[in-house]
Design an enzyme around this catalytic site. Structure first.
Site, PDB file in Angstrom:
ATOM      1  CG  ASN A 154      -0.205  -0.162   2.529  1.00  0.00           C
ATOM      2  OD1 ASN A 154       0.547  -1.120   2.702  1.00  0.00           O
ATOM      3  ND2 ASN A 154      -0.417   0.741   3.458  1.00  0.00           N
ATOM      4  CB  CYS A 327      -4.202   2.632   9.229  1.00  0.00           C
ATOM      5  SG  CYS A 327      -5.570   2.033   8.219  1.00  0.00           S
TER       6      CYS A 327
END
Length: 382
Positions: A154, A327
């Protein structure tokens, strides 16, 4: 609000207009509970869910019955990992993953270690963000139950050798769990040799709050045990009233990506390469990760000689980007992914992930290059 240029598509994507239109009737006109089997309101909702299930299955090359809807990829990852752990209760258990996995995977394994009963090997990566297949094979123990890897990283976009690992798992009789959140809808993927796969709608122009776990059928290895109980929805694997509008949106987004991603991937790679060419012209700017074996829309660059937090803050005045996973974006610490690749802390903090998407155009790229050059030069002149 006067929004900046958006180059943070790995964090989330806007809902495609077609997705929004597909969802709207299921908030009002077709508001039924998909579990209500005795009247048309429930039948219409159930049919919409099953239609969406088929579209999601088509995106990853699975059967519709192998798709279990969840609230998102984080829940799917927890269900997959913890559900398998519990299915092997009472046995000695060992798992293999990589140091560069998403926090949803790393934190879940950490929780199993904390509970006791699970031993976890975290594979290192090289400076390109790649695992060693030889080291992976050596890490397998007699009591290894699962190998868990992401299809594409990611933060860097680096793609793991999925087919080779799938063959290894088949040979060793291991469960292969894939986090395909960043790959699904961006590059062609399939479920060959894979037992579990997590995907998420909001990464592929669908709504937030809906994801899925692919669970391979007709295979002797165990399936995960449910983590949420109360009604036996989703073949008993995930209880709870289904979010019909979001599921419909997920299905529409999956169908759109299946149709568009080939041509769109080429367009975005061309734009990404122009972005990199412009930014790598700045002295002491470096590409993080493998230059070739990566997602077509992602670029992670390190800017030496500047303070990372100040760089990110100033760039974001005109271009919305991140230093890594959404996150972990609130943390001033360097990315765990870049640390695992061997970047020193200062360079890790001064790295930016640029991720392009459907609304990115050539002007956005040239404006971004111009602005980032201005910011970097101003910070270095201090």
């Amino acid at each position: 609000m006067n929004y900046p240029i958006y180059l943070d598509y790995n964090a989330t994507t806007p809902c495609a207009p077609e997705v929004i239109q597909a969802m709207l009737p299921y908030f009002g006109t077709h508001f039924g509970n998909a579990a209500s089997k005795s009247h048309p309101f429930g039948w219409v909702a159930e049919n919409a869910v099953e239609d969406a299930r088929e579209k999601v299955a088509n995106l990853i090359g699975s059967k519709p019955k192998e798709i279990i809807f969840t609230s998102g990829a984080t829940e799917a990852i927890n269900l997959g990992i913890k559900g398998i752990f519990e299915s092997y209760a009472g046995e000695k258990q060992h798992y293999v993953t990589a140091q560069t996995e998403h926090k949803a995977v790393l934190d879940t394994f950490s929780d199993l270690e904390r509970r006791g009963g699970a031993e976890v090997t975290y594979l290192p990566v090289n400076s390109q963000g790649e695992i060693s297949l030889e080291e992976l094979e050596k890490s397998i123990l007699p009591h290894t139950k699962m190998i868990c890897l992401m299809w594409a990283n990611n933060e860097t976009g680096v793609i793991h050798p999925i087919s080779e690992v799938a063959e290894l798992c088949e040979k060793e009789g291991l469960i292969f769990f894939i986090d395909a959140v960043q790959a699904a809808g961006k590059i062609p993927i399939n479920t060959k040799g894979i037992h579990l796969m997590a995907i998420s709608a909001h990464k592929l122009y669908g709504p937030k709050g809906i994801g899925a776990l692919y669970v391979r059928h007709n295979h002797p290895l165990p399936k995960p045990l449910a983590q949420i109980h109360g009604g036996g929805h989703e073949k008993g694997m995930r209880s709870g009233t289904l979010n019909v509008p979001a599921i419909v949106g997920f299905g529409e987004a999956a169908a759109l990506r299946l149709k568009e991603m080939g041509q769109e991937g080429k367009r975005l790679q061309d734009l990404r390469d122009k972005l990199e060419k412009g930014l790598l012209d700045i002295p002491t700017v470096f590409l993080n990760g493998n230059q070739h074996n990566r997602l077509p829309h992602v670029s992670n660059l390190a800017f030496a000689g500047v303070e990372g937090e100040e760089l990110l803050k100033k760039v974001n005045l005109k271009v919305a980007v991140s230093s890594g996973s959404a996150c972990t974006s609130i943390s001033p610490k360097p990315s765990h992914v870049l640390q695992a690749m061997g970047l020193d802390s200062d360079l890790g903090r001064a790295s930016i992930r640029f991720s392009l998407g459907k609304d990115t155009n050539e002007k956005d790229i040239y404006d971004t290059v111009s602005w980032v050059k201005e910011v970097v030069n101003s910070l270095r002149d201090k």
